[in-house]
Design an enzyme around this catalytic site. Structure first.
Site, PDB file in Angstrom:
ATOM      1  N   MET A 150      89.755  10.078  15.727  1.00  0.00           N
ATOM      2  CA  MET A 150      89.511   8.630  15.237  1.00  0.00           C
ATOM      3  C   MET A 150      90.516   8.205  14.192  1.00  0.00           C
ATOM      4  O   MET A 150      89.980   7.777  13.068  1.00  0.00           O
ATOM      5  CB  MET A 150      88.092   8.614  14.962  1.00  0.00           C
ATOM      6  CG  MET A 150      86.794   8.883  15.823  1.00  0.00           C
ATOM      7  SD  MET A 150      87.323   7.883  17.216  1.00  0.00           S
ATOM      8  CE  MET A 150      86.602   6.148  16.516  1.00  0.00           C
ATOM      9  N   ARG A 151      91.884   8.416  14.341  1.00  0.00           N
ATOM     10  CA  ARG A 151      92.790   8.137  13.311  1.00  0.00           C
ATOM     11  C   ARG A 151      93.918   7.544  14.191  1.00  0.00           C
ATOM     12  O   ARG A 151      94.356   7.622  15.309  1.00  0.00           O
ATOM     13  CB  ARG A 151      93.415   9.324  12.713  1.00  0.00           C
ATOM     14  CG  ARG A 151      92.578   9.970  11.558  1.00  0.00           C
ATOM     15  CD  ARG A 151      93.147  11.010  10.757  1.00  0.00           C
ATOM     16  NE  ARG A 151      94.425  10.443  10.148  1.00  0.00           N
ATOM     17  CZ  ARG A 151      94.129   9.749   8.824  1.00  0.00           C
ATOM     18  NH1 ARG A 151      93.049   9.530   8.432  1.00  0.00           N
ATOM     19  NH2 ARG A 151      95.378   8.863   8.288  1.00  0.00           N
TER      20      ARG A 151
ATOM     21  N   GLU B 128      85.012   9.638  31.940  1.00  0.00           N
ATOM     22  CA  GLU B 128      85.984   9.793  30.702  1.00  0.00           C
ATOM     23  C   GLU B 128      86.507  11.204  31.120  1.00  0.00           C
ATOM     24  O   GLU B 128      87.729  11.509  31.128  1.00  0.00           O
ATOM     25  CB  GLU B 128      85.583   9.738  29.396  1.00  0.00           C
ATOM     26  CG  GLU B 128      84.931   8.292  28.969  1.00  0.00           C
ATOM     27  CD  GLU B 128      84.696   8.586  27.638  1.00  0.00           C
ATOM     28  OE1 GLU B 128      85.531   9.106  26.775  1.00  0.00           O
ATOM     29  OE2 GLU B 128      83.924   7.507  27.190  1.00  0.00           O
TER      30      GLU B 128
ATOM     31  N   HIS C 237      90.569   6.239  26.029  1.00  0.00           N
ATOM     32  CA  HIS C 237      89.640   5.009  25.505  1.00  0.00           C
ATOM     33  C   HIS C 237      88.730   4.847  26.545  1.00  0.00           C
ATOM     34  O   HIS C 237      88.871   4.409  27.684  1.00  0.00           O
ATOM     35  CB  HIS C 237      90.791   3.965  25.220  1.00  0.00           C
ATOM     36  CG  HIS C 237      90.332   3.059  24.546  1.00  0.00           C
ATOM     37  ND1 HIS C 237      89.799   2.821  23.181  1.00  0.00           N
ATOM     38  CD2 HIS C 237      89.609   1.554  24.891  1.00  0.00           C
ATOM     39  CE1 HIS C 237      89.308   1.703  22.817  1.00  0.00           C
ATOM     40  NE2 HIS C 237      89.150   0.937  23.926  1.00  0.00           N
TER      41      HIS C 237
ATOM     42  N   SER D  41      83.242  16.286  23.661  1.00  0.00           N
ATOM     43  CA  SER D  41      83.027  16.733  25.125  1.00  0.00           C
ATOM     44  C   SER D  41      84.344  16.225  25.981  1.00  0.00           C
ATOM     45  O   SER D  41      84.472  17.114  27.078  1.00  0.00           O
ATOM     46  CB  SER D  41      81.877  15.927  25.418  1.00  0.00           C
ATOM     47  OG  SER D  41      82.169  14.321  25.671  1.00  0.00           O
TER      48      SER D  41
HETATM   49  C1  GRF Z   1      84.773   9.028  23.877  1.00  0.00           C
HETATM   50  O1  GRF Z   1      84.152   7.998  24.300  1.00  0.00           O
HETATM   51  C2  GRF Z   1      86.338   8.828  24.093  1.00  0.00           C
HETATM   52  O2  GRF Z   1      86.635   7.939  25.094  1.00  0.00           O
HETATM   53  C3  GRF Z   1      86.638   7.982  22.582  1.00  0.00           C
HETATM   54  O3  GRF Z   1      86.068   8.784  21.652  1.00  0.00           O
HETATM   55  C4  GRF Z   1      84.682   9.482  22.245  1.00  0.00           C
HETATM   56  C5  GRF Z   1      84.862  10.758  21.938  1.00  0.00           C
HETATM   57  O4  GRF Z   1      83.804  11.659  22.616  1.00  0.00           O
HETATM   58  N1  GRF Z   1      87.927   7.818  22.366  1.00  0.00           N
HETATM   59  P1  GRF Z   1      83.758  13.056  22.651  1.00  0.00           P
HETATM   60  O5  GRF Z   1      84.084  13.523  21.291  1.00  0.00           O
HETATM   61  O6  GRF Z   1      85.194  13.378  23.578  1.00  0.00           O
HETATM   62  O7  GRF Z   1      82.514  13.640  23.276  1.00  0.00           O
END
Ligand code: GRF
Length: 201
Positions: free
Chosen positions: A89-90, A173, A108, A12
């Site tokens: 996620m790395r 975000e 984050h 997203s």
């Molecule tokens: C978000 O909460 C971002 O802050 C974190 O991982 C999540 C990713 O969400 N690092 P998306 O894939 O952008 O919807």
């Protein structure tokens, strides 16, 4: 500035950048989207926006650095000057950082330096904080550590529910990531040690 976006899942935050680009509101140009997971829903969204995508599983690589070097090879043709980690996620290595002359930024879901790591929202709720938020920062060699570009705060009720908090935080975000990406792409950020100055013009 040409940027590559790195994702692992839903996408997203990536979509917020691509939507802004389509609306003429992104100062950077997204030249490609990379995922370490081939099944990430983000990739479909990127394809629907006509953005080149690439994937590479980390399984075949002995260590983080070997993988990061292979990732850089994989995306080299995009000639990205900067990278946005948007739910990637790395943990990235110095080799990865060296691949992007204009730097790497990350979104984050907490007010850093509170609650770094993979479970920022869950950890903030478990701690019982009454204010949390999100942070966009430059990436350095340490996890969720580099100089802060932009933050947004979110007030929490007592015993906040992590899922509800995540849903409330998400639009903040998206806003914060777009703001930070534009400042960065416009060359308006000046890093002075830990602090990031923002030029007004
Ligand atoms: C978000 O909460 C971002 O802050 C974190 O991982 C999540 C990713 O969400 N690092 P998306 O894939 O952008 O919807």
């Amino acid at each position: 500035m040409q940027i590559a976006v790195f994702v692992s899942g839903r996408g997203s935050n990536m979509q917020a950048l691509l939507d802004a680009q389509a609306a003429g509101k992104l100062s950077a140009r997204v030249v490609g989207v990379f995922s370490n997971r081939a099944e990430a829903p983000a990739l479909e969204i990127a394809r629907a926006h006509g953005i080149p995508v690439a994937t590479l599983s980390a399984r075949a690589y002995a260590d983080r650095e070997a993988y990061d070097r292979a990732v850089l090879d994989r995306v080299a043709e995009w000639q990205a000057e900067g990278a946005v980690l948007a739910g990637y996620m790395r943990i990235v290595t110095p080799a990865f950082l060296a691949g992007f002359p204009r730097g790497v930024i990350n979104i984050h879901p907490s007010l850093l330096p509170a609650f770094p790591g993979a479970h920022g929202i869950r950890d903030a709720c478990a701690w019982g904080v009454r204010v949390t938020g999100c942070t966009v920062h430059f990436v350095d060699e340490r996890v969720d550590h580099g100089p802060i570009i932009a933050q947004r705060a979110l007030a929490l009720p007592p015993c906040a529910d992590p899922e509800e908090t995540a849903a409330r935080l998400l639009p903040l975000e998206h806003e914060t990531l777009l703001e930070a990406t534009n400042l960065w792409a416009e060359g308006r950020l000046e890093v002075q040690g830990r602090r990031v100055d923002i030029r007004t013009s």
